[in-house]
Design a protein around this motif. Structure first.
Motif, PDB file in Angstrom:
ATOM      1  N   SER A   1       0.834  -1.209   0.000  1.00 26.71           N
ATOM      2  CA  SER A   1       0.000   0.000   0.000  1.00 26.71           C
ATOM      3  C   SER A   1       0.861   1.248   0.000  1.00 26.71           C
ATOM      4  O   SER A   1       0.570   2.222  -0.710  1.00 26.71           O
ATOM      5  N   ILE A   2       1.929   1.234   0.791  1.00 23.12           N
ATOM      6  CA  ILE A   2       2.831   2.393   0.861  1.00 23.12           C
ATOM      7  C   ILE A   2       3.487   2.636  -0.499  1.00 23.12           C
ATOM      8  O   ILE A   2       3.537   3.774  -0.987  1.00 23.12           O
ATOM      9  N   GLU A   3       3.964   1.554  -1.120  1.00 20.12           N
ATOM     10  CA  GLU A   3       4.605   1.697  -2.431  1.00 20.12           C
ATOM     11  C   GLU A   3       3.597   2.149  -3.487  1.00 20.12           C
ATOM     12  O   GLU A   3       3.924   2.954  -4.365  1.00 20.12           O
ATOM     13  N   GLU A   4       2.374   1.653  -3.382  1.00 18.87           N
ATOM     14  CA  GLU A   4       1.342   2.044  -4.341  1.00 18.87           C
ATOM     15  C   GLU A   4       0.978   3.518  -4.165  1.00 18.87           C
ATOM     16  O   GLU A   4       0.717   4.226  -5.142  1.00 18.87           O
ATOM     17  N   LEU A   5       0.959   3.989  -2.928  1.00 21.03           N
ATOM     18  CA  LEU A   5       0.682   5.411  -2.665  1.00 21.03           C
ATOM     19  C   LEU A   5       1.772   6.286  -3.275  1.00 21.03           C
ATOM     20  O   LEU A   5       1.483   7.322  -3.888  1.00 21.03           O
ATOM     21  N   LYS A   6       3.015   5.882  -3.136  1.00 25.49           N
ATOM     22  CA  LYS A   6       4.116   6.647  -3.731  1.00 25.49           C
ATOM     23  C   LYS A   6       3.996   6.658  -5.254  1.00 25.49           C
ATOM     24  O   LYS A   6       4.146   7.699  -5.893  1.00 25.49           O
ATOM     25  N   ARG A   7       3.702   5.480  -5.812  1.00 25.39           N
ATOM     26  CA  ARG A   7       3.592   5.362  -7.266  1.00 25.39           C
ATOM     27  C   ARG A   7       2.432   6.211  -7.793  1.00 25.39           C
ATOM     28  O   ARG A   7       2.566   6.918  -8.805  1.00 25.39           O
ATOM     29  N   ALA A   8       1.281   6.146  -7.106  1.00 23.18           N
ATOM     30  CA  ALA A   8       0.104   6.902  -7.536  1.00 23.18           C
ATOM     31  C   ALA A   8       0.353   8.406  -7.443  1.00 23.18           C
ATOM     32  O   ALA A   8      -0.100   9.175  -8.298  1.00 23.18           O
ATOM     33  N   THR A   9       1.084   8.837  -6.417  1.00 22.54           N
ATOM     34  CA  THR A   9       1.366  10.266  -6.248  1.00 22.54           C
ATOM     35  C   THR A   9       2.329  10.759  -7.323  1.00 22.54           C
ATOM     36  O   THR A   9       2.157  11.855  -7.870  1.00 22.54           O
ATOM     37  N   ARG A  10       3.322   9.957  -7.640  1.00 26.61           N
ATOM     38  CA  ARG A  10       4.256  10.340  -8.722  1.00 26.61           C
ATOM     39  C   ARG A  10       3.509  10.438 -10.052  1.00 26.61           C
ATOM     40  O   ARG A  10       3.734  11.359 -10.844  1.00 26.61           O
ATOM     41  N   LYS A  11       2.606   9.487 -10.288  1.00 27.88           N
ATOM     42  CA  LYS A  11       1.815   9.494 -11.518  1.00 27.88           C
ATOM     43  C   LYS A  11       0.915  10.721 -11.568  1.00 27.88           C
ATOM     44  O   LYS A  11       0.750  11.360 -12.619  1.00 27.88           O
ATOM     45  N   TYR A  12       0.330  11.081 -10.422  1.00 24.92           N
ATOM     46  CA  TYR A  12      -0.547  12.250 -10.348  1.00 24.92           C
ATOM     47  C   TYR A  12       0.239  13.527 -10.644  1.00 24.92           C
ATOM     48  O   TYR A  12      -0.251  14.430 -11.338  1.00 24.92           O
ATOM     49  N   ALA A  13       1.463  13.603 -10.141  1.00 27.97           N
ATOM     50  CA  ALA A  13       2.309  14.775 -10.391  1.00 27.97           C
ATOM     51  C   ALA A  13       2.586  14.935 -11.884  1.00 27.97           C
ATOM     52  O   ALA A  13       2.585  16.049 -12.413  1.00 27.97           O
ATOM     53  N   ARG A  14       2.808  13.819 -12.573  1.00 26.44           N
ATOM     54  CA  ARG A  14       3.039  13.889 -14.018  1.00 26.44           C
ATOM     55  C   ARG A  14       1.782  14.345 -14.757  1.00 26.44           C
ATOM     56  O   ARG A  14       1.858  15.091 -15.736  1.00 26.44           O
ATOM     57  N   ARG A  15       0.627  13.859 -14.296  1.00 29.36           N
ATOM     58  CA  ARG A  15      -0.631  14.294 -14.918  1.00 29.36           C
ATOM     59  C   ARG A  15      -0.836  15.781 -14.728  1.00 29.36           C
ATOM     60  O   ARG A  15      -1.300  16.480 -15.634  1.00 29.36           O
ATOM     61  N   GLN A  16      -0.513  16.292 -13.553  1.00 32.55           N
ATOM     62  CA  GLN A  16      -0.648  17.729 -13.295  1.00 32.55           C
ATOM     63  C   GLN A  16       0.268  18.533 -14.218  1.00 32.55           C
ATOM     64  O   GLN A  16      -0.135  19.563 -14.747  1.00 32.55           O
ATOM     65  N   HIS A  17       1.486  18.062 -14.383  1.00 31.09           N
ATOM     66  CA  HIS A  17       2.439  18.758 -15.259  1.00 31.09           C
ATOM     67  C   HIS A  17       1.909  18.799 -16.696  1.00 31.09           C
ATOM     68  O   HIS A  17       1.943  19.837 -17.364  1.00 31.09           O
ATOM     69  N   LYS A  18       1.407  17.665 -17.154  1.00 31.18           N
ATOM     70  CA  LYS A  18       0.855  17.579 -18.502  1.00 31.18           C
ATOM     71  C   LYS A  18      -0.368  18.477 -18.627  1.00 31.18           C
ATOM     72  O   LYS A  18      -0.575  19.145 -19.655  1.00 31.18           O
ATOM     73  N   TRP A  19      -1.204  18.515 -17.589  1.00 30.78           N
ATOM     74  CA  TRP A  19      -2.410  19.348 -17.579  1.00 30.78           C
ATOM     75  C   TRP A  19      -2.046  20.819 -17.765  1.00 30.78           C
ATOM     76  O   TRP A  19      -2.663  21.520 -18.571  1.00 30.78           O
ATOM     77  N   VAL A  20      -1.056  21.281 -17.016  1.00 30.58           N
ATOM     78  CA  VAL A  20      -0.652  22.695 -17.105  1.00 30.58           C
ATOM     79  C   VAL A  20      -0.153  23.022 -18.510  1.00 30.58           C
ATOM     80  O   VAL A  20      -0.534  24.037 -19.100  1.00 30.58           O
TER      81      VAL A  20
END
Length: 406
Positions: free
Chosen positions: A258-277
């Motif tokens: 769960s901890i590793e999945e949370l880190k992975r999901a957050t990194r993925k979300y950060a990339r989506r935000q960058h692409k969104w901007v």
């Protein structure tokens, strides 16, 4: 906006709140529905009041979709909920009617949307339940399709993304960071959240939620409200374990996953935000976008000069009526501009048996999974053709043998 849950939502601390007046914090019960429309209505009333008092609102985020609702006139209002009232008493009959079908399957809801608003149905994935229901709500409330209202907004703003700017004197600061440094920061932040008691916070809320759910005789639903936040679904399998199971080897393994999945999901979300901007702010040729300034936060040791100092200089220049020394990113960008995507529709892949919207289609066709599925299907077809040929050949041989005996 949710009361409690300070760790999982990375809420601004009490010490940070003491440095400046903060709004829209701890205003909603986590078990109550809360939408971007509710957020926008309440936030705009606060912002307008500040502006009348000669104060400058600073929007800090966060969730880009919510920020966008404040900067642009993009959302469709419910005429009978103009005040943003959360109580069911404020719902009109048409909205209650739509809420009653919330128990329908995704396929049933999408089929209904296809009947009343085929243009929107072709642009929304059947599994995107929230967007499908929202479009159905709009049709019930306004008597006009969601696609037609958005078309009118685009005509007014000359942009496929929606309406015009709400405030014509806005500026945007985009804090950027090198990818490798950001990934390490995200991992360290998750570790810090664990040290602060993230697991216990999730367990306490999970128990509270299930008590409320069982009292109302409802099925568990991790697709709405606070449950959509990063942190809940990643820990779901661990949270549903009994205390004994959480303390054994299986529980420890699930916790680490769960901890590793949370880190992975957050990194993925950060990339989506960058692409969104980049796609919705920097590269738009057809949208009214405020001047956007990039501030590099890679080296926090240079925060005062590279982030805070530059931001103060830019704001001061605008207040003094002069041009900032640093050019806006969207005034000098040389990237390929984004075209109008308002006509994007769905495509169905017969090989993979999945639906894709707009640009997802070409990405899918070029993807490794699709290519692998195509090769697998081709091998299966060749095998079937071979079996059919063998069967036909066998039948011919048996017929010849019978004829010879006769």
């Amino acid at each position: 906006v949710y009361k409690g849950l300070d760790i999982v939502t990375a809420k601004v601390t009490k010490e940070e709140q003491a440095q400046a007046v903060h709004h829209m914090i701890d205003i909603n019960d986590p078990l109550k529905e809360y939408t971007v429309v509710d957020f926008r209505n309440k936030a705009l009333s606060i912002m307008d009041s500040m502006i009348k008092s000669k104060k400058t609102p600073i929007i800090v985020g966060g969730t880009n979709y919510y920020i966008e609702s404040l900067i642009w006139q993009t959302l469709v209002d419910n005429p009978k909920r103009a005040g943003g009232d959360d109580e069911d008493s404020g719902l009109d009959e048409s909205l209650i009617k739509v809420r009653r079908i919330d128990g329908s399957s995704n396929e049933e809801l999408h089929k209904k949307l296809m009947q009343v608003d085929p243009d929107m149905a072709l642009r929304v994935h059947p599994n995107n339940r929230r967007k499908v229901i929202r479009s159905l709500e709009i049709f019930e409330q306004h008597g006009v399709t969601h696609s037609e209202i958005l078309r009118q907004q685009r005509l007014a703003a000359g942009c496929s993304l929606g309406g015009p700017l709400r405030y014509d004197n806005s500026i945007i600061f985009w804090l950027t960071c090198e990818k490798e440094v950001l990934d390490k920061r995200i991992d360290a932040r998750v570790d810090s959240m664990m040290d602060k008691g993230l697991v216990q916070e999730l367990l306490d809320f999970h128990e509270l939620y299930n008590k409320d759910r069982l009292k109302k005789n409802e099925e568990a639903d991790y697709t709405k409200g606070i449950f959509q936040s990063i942190g809940f679904k990643e820990f779901h399998n661990y949270l549903i374990l009994s205390k004994e199971e959480r303390d054994d080897e299986k529980g420890e393994k699930l916790l680490q996953q769960s901890i590793e999945e949370l880190k992975r999901a957050t990194r993925k979300y950060a990339r989506r935000q960058h692409k969104w901007v980049r796609n919705r702010l920097v590269r738009r040729a057809d949208r009214q976008v405020p001047p956007l300034y990039s501030l590099d936060s890679t080296d926090v040791g240079q925060w005062e000069s590279e982030v805070y100092g530059k931001a103060v200089d830019i704001v001061s220049a605008y207040l003094d009526g002069r041009a900032p020394s640093q050019p806006a990113l969207n005034s000098v960008i040389t990237d390929t501009r984004i075209a109008d995507n308002s006509t994007e529709t769905s495509q169905y892949c017969e090989v993979c048996q999945r639906i894709f919207i707009g640009a997802q289609w070409n990405e899918h066709l070029q993807g490794a999974k699709h290519m692998k599925a195509v090769r697998r299907r081709r091998r299966q077809e060749e095998a079937n053709e071979y079996r059919e040929a063998v069967e036909i050949e066998g039948k011919d041989e048996r017929a010849a043998s019978v004829e010879a005996e006769a």
